[in-house]
Design a protein around this motif. Sequence first.
Motif, PDB file in Angstrom:
ATOM      1  N   GLU A  58       0.848  -1.191   0.000  1.00  0.00           N
ATOM      2  CA  GLU A  58       0.000   0.000   0.000  1.00  0.00           C
ATOM      3  C   GLU A  58       0.885   1.243   0.000  1.00  0.00           C
ATOM      4  OE1 GLU A  58      -3.343   0.291   0.092  1.00  0.00           O
ATOM      5  OE2 GLU A  58      -3.990  -1.773   0.435  1.00  0.00           O
ATOM      6  N   SER A  59       0.454   2.257  -0.746  1.00  0.00           N
ATOM      7  CA  SER A  59       1.181   3.524  -0.782  1.00  0.00           C
ATOM      8  C   SER A  59       0.188   4.660  -1.023  1.00  0.00           C
ATOM      9  CB  SER A  59       2.250   3.512  -1.881  1.00  0.00           C
ATOM     10  OG  SER A  59       3.032   4.695  -1.842  1.00  0.00           O
ATOM     11  N   THR A  60       0.633   5.890  -0.757  1.00  0.00           N
ATOM     12  CA  THR A  60      -0.190   7.083  -0.966  1.00  0.00           C
ATOM     13  C   THR A  60       0.600   8.079  -1.800  1.00  0.00           C
ATOM     14  OG1 THR A  60      -1.313   6.771   1.161  1.00  0.00           O
ATOM     15  CG2 THR A  60      -1.474   8.940   0.158  1.00  0.00           C
ATOM     16  N   ALA A  61      -0.067   8.708  -2.746  1.00  0.00           N
ATOM     17  CA  ALA A  61       0.584   9.703  -3.605  1.00  0.00           C
ATOM     18  C   ALA A  61      -0.299  10.948  -3.679  1.00  0.00           C
ATOM     19  CB  ALA A  61       0.820   9.136  -5.003  1.00  0.00           C
ATOM     20  N   THR A  62       0.333  12.106  -3.580  1.00  0.00           N
ATOM     21  CA  THR A  62      -0.374  13.383  -3.710  1.00  0.00           C
ATOM     22  C   THR A  62       0.017  14.025  -5.030  1.00  0.00           C
ATOM     23  OG1 THR A  62      -0.418  13.705  -1.308  1.00  0.00           O
ATOM     24  CG2 THR A  62      -0.773  15.644  -2.678  1.00  0.00           C
ATOM     25  N   ILE A  63      -0.987  14.350  -5.830  1.00  0.00           N
ATOM     26  CA  ILE A  63      -0.743  14.959  -7.135  1.00  0.00           C
ATOM     27  C   ILE A  63      -1.560  16.236  -7.261  1.00  0.00           C
ATOM     28  CG2 ILE A  63      -0.204  12.740  -8.211  1.00  0.00           C
ATOM     29  CD1 ILE A  63      -2.983  12.727  -9.435  1.00  0.00           C
ATOM     30  N   SER A  64      -1.218  17.039  -8.250  1.00  0.00           N
ATOM     31  CA  SER A  64      -1.919  18.308  -8.450  1.00  0.00           C
ATOM     32  C   SER A  64      -3.279  18.069  -9.106  1.00  0.00           C
ATOM     33  CB  SER A  64      -1.077  19.242  -9.315  1.00  0.00           C
ATOM     34  OG  SER A  64      -1.026  18.770 -10.657  1.00  0.00           O
ATOM     35  N   PHE A  65      -4.120  19.082  -9.034  1.00  0.00           N
ATOM     36  CA  PHE A  65      -5.455  19.013  -9.626  1.00  0.00           C
ATOM     37  C   PHE A  65      -5.350  18.781 -11.135  1.00  0.00           C
ATOM     38  CE2 PHE A  65      -9.377  20.820 -11.317  1.00  0.00           C
ATOM     39  CZ  PHE A  65     -10.335  20.324 -10.443  1.00  0.00           C
ATOM     40  N   THR A  66      -4.433  19.486 -11.776  1.00  0.00           N
ATOM     41  CA  THR A  66      -4.268  19.361 -13.228  1.00  0.00           C
ATOM     42  C   THR A  66      -3.748  17.987 -13.613  1.00  0.00           C
ATOM     43  OG1 THR A  66      -3.819  21.731 -13.408  1.00  0.00           O
ATOM     44  CG2 THR A  66      -3.152  20.358 -15.255  1.00  0.00           C
ATOM     45  N   ASP A  67      -2.777  17.463 -12.852  1.00  0.00           N
ATOM     46  CA  ASP A  67      -2.251  16.121 -13.137  1.00  0.00           C
ATOM     47  C   ASP A  67      -3.333  15.054 -12.990  1.00  0.00           C
ATOM     48  OD1 ASP A  67       0.263  17.017 -13.753  1.00  0.00           O
ATOM     49  OD2 ASP A  67       1.091  16.677 -11.754  1.00  0.00           O
ATOM     50  N   ALA A  68      -4.241  15.255 -12.042  1.00  0.00           N
ATOM     51  CA  ALA A  68      -5.328  14.290 -11.857  1.00  0.00           C
ATOM     52  C   ALA A  68      -6.233  14.252 -13.088  1.00  0.00           C
ATOM     53  CB  ALA A  68      -6.132  14.641 -10.614  1.00  0.00           C
ATOM     54  N   LEU A  69      -6.414  15.405 -13.734  1.00  0.00           N
ATOM     55  CA  LEU A  69      -7.267  15.458 -14.912  1.00  0.00           C
ATOM     56  C   LEU A  69      -6.578  14.883 -16.143  1.00  0.00           C
ATOM     57  CD1 LEU A  69      -8.871  19.013 -14.566  1.00  0.00           C
ATOM     58  CD2 LEU A  69      -9.857  16.819 -13.936  1.00  0.00           C
ATOM     59  N   GLU A  70      -5.299  15.126 -16.269  1.00  0.00           N
ATOM     60  CA  GLU A  70      -4.581  14.774 -17.494  1.00  0.00           C
ATOM     61  C   GLU A  70      -3.805  13.463 -17.403  1.00  0.00           C
ATOM     62  OE1 GLU A  70      -2.137  18.128 -18.314  1.00  0.00           O
ATOM     63  OE2 GLU A  70      -3.832  19.463 -18.774  1.00  0.00           O
ATOM     64  N   GLY A  71      -3.592  12.949 -16.180  1.00  0.00           N
ATOM     65  CA  GLY A  71      -2.761  11.764 -15.999  1.00  0.00           C
ATOM     66  C   GLY A  71      -1.305  12.160 -15.841  1.00  0.00           C
ATOM     67  N   VAL A  72      -0.547  11.373 -15.071  1.00  0.00           N
ATOM     68  CA  VAL A  72       0.845  11.718 -14.805  1.00  0.00           C
ATOM     69  C   VAL A  72       1.604  10.461 -14.383  1.00  0.00           C
ATOM     70  CG1 VAL A  72       0.402  12.243 -12.365  1.00  0.00           C
ATOM     71  CG2 VAL A  72       2.329  13.341 -13.543  1.00  0.00           C
ATOM     72  N   THR A  73       2.894  10.421 -14.675  1.00  0.00           N
ATOM     73  CA  THR A  73       3.780   9.362 -14.192  1.00  0.00           C
ATOM     74  C   THR A  73       4.569   9.903 -13.014  1.00  0.00           C
ATOM     75  OG1 THR A  73       3.989   8.356 -16.392  1.00  0.00           O
ATOM     76  CG2 THR A  73       5.683   7.821 -14.778  1.00  0.00           C
ATOM     77  N   ILE A  74       4.514   9.213 -11.892  1.00  0.00           N
ATOM     78  CA  ILE A  74       5.166   9.685 -10.676  1.00  0.00           C
ATOM     79  C   ILE A  74       6.181   8.656 -10.186  1.00  0.00           C
ATOM     80  CG2 ILE A  74       3.157  11.046  -9.978  1.00  0.00           C
ATOM     81  CD1 ILE A  74       2.451   8.813  -8.019  1.00  0.00           C
ATOM     82  N   SER A  75       7.102   9.082  -9.362  1.00  0.00           N
ATOM     83  CA  SER A  75       8.079   8.199  -8.723  1.00  0.00           C
ATOM     84  C   SER A  75       7.606   7.898  -7.304  1.00  0.00           C
ATOM     85  CB  SER A  75       9.463   8.858  -8.682  1.00  0.00           C
ATOM     86  OG  SER A  75       9.963   9.060  -9.987  1.00  0.00           O
TER      87      SER A  75
END
Length: 400
Positions: free
Chosen positions: A154-171
Amino acid sequence: MSNNEGFRPEWAQKDFYAELGVSKDATAEEIKKAYRKLARANHPDSNPGDTAKHEKFKSVAEAYDVIGDPDKRAKYDEMRSLYGSGGFRGGFPGGTSGQGGGFNLDDLLRDRASGGAGAGGFGDMFGDLFGGAGGGFGRRQQQARRAQKGADVESTATISFTDALEGVTISLRLTSDAPCPTCNGTGGKPGTKPHVCPQCDGAGYTVASVGGGFSMNETCPGCGGRQLVYDQPCPTCHGSGRGTSARTIQARIPAGVKDGQRIRLRGKGAAGENGGPAGDLYVTVKVSPHRLFKRSGDNLALDVPVRFDELALGAEIKIPTLGGSPVTLRIPSGTPDGRTFRVRGKGARKADGTVGDLLATVRVQVPAVLDETARRAVEAYRDATADSPLRANLFSEAGS
């Protein structure tokens, strides 16, 4: 179902005595001693990456499971004697040849299932020796060393509002269960030699009675299923063979993800054991709020501040869009406060690739301070509408 479920005819052609390097007349102690020596020399924990020794270890374990048990050994010897003397004409499995039409194993087992061959016949011998309805050697050995899927992470990631709409690759930096780096998962102090677990005799499991004449296999508590034990445990993991692993992975967050949504990433969890697949990674996504926009399903929502006169008289105003050029919103005269206008195609991206709408809600803003000119204008409006029965309905409703 036949009492011979799990039976493998080719075992009749295997020489388990030769596999352990002992004679047919070897004592039980000699067989056990030979097994322990071979198991120690060929155990996978002691020979990482050596496929030949891994296969040898399996063969040795298979042989010991049969001739290391007095009852199984007696029936194995009887079966081998019949096979070697031609008692099974045509060989295994179910072949036919020459005199008498040959021997068919399937027919033999069917005869046994229907009561043929008498009590104590071939069916009993095969069923008892190779498992029968109670689960056999092959299944028990498989249970002791079966491949296991790795643990889910299990893990948790915080992303920006814009990234949530457009999709993003995170580390993501992950910490999960893994073999101890000091002993490579063996549980023993480096440089020391293992010996066969005395509690399970190297089987990796023990048999526990559950009542009613039934029993079940359990992972050996002495060796944890590893079949070998060390007199000196690893100083890092204290004999458990387990440690922790820290790694960084790249995770793709799909477009349109919502705040609090849980995403499953297959095969990104902890590594499997004994060749088993890796577990899964579950990421709970936290979406940072935007200063202006909010989500409304697949649409975006925006509160638009307006003046009273813009609603009363009508107006054309510019409003922003997320990541695009402003658009013109036409407000008809007499528009009430709180009305929502829909701007097509300016919302959030949907799962099917289409785009939702922008929902713009007009909100009248009352100025906290008025200059002299504005005050006189508002007072003039008040005087002009003083006779308007704005709240007449309130009192008529109250008196009814």
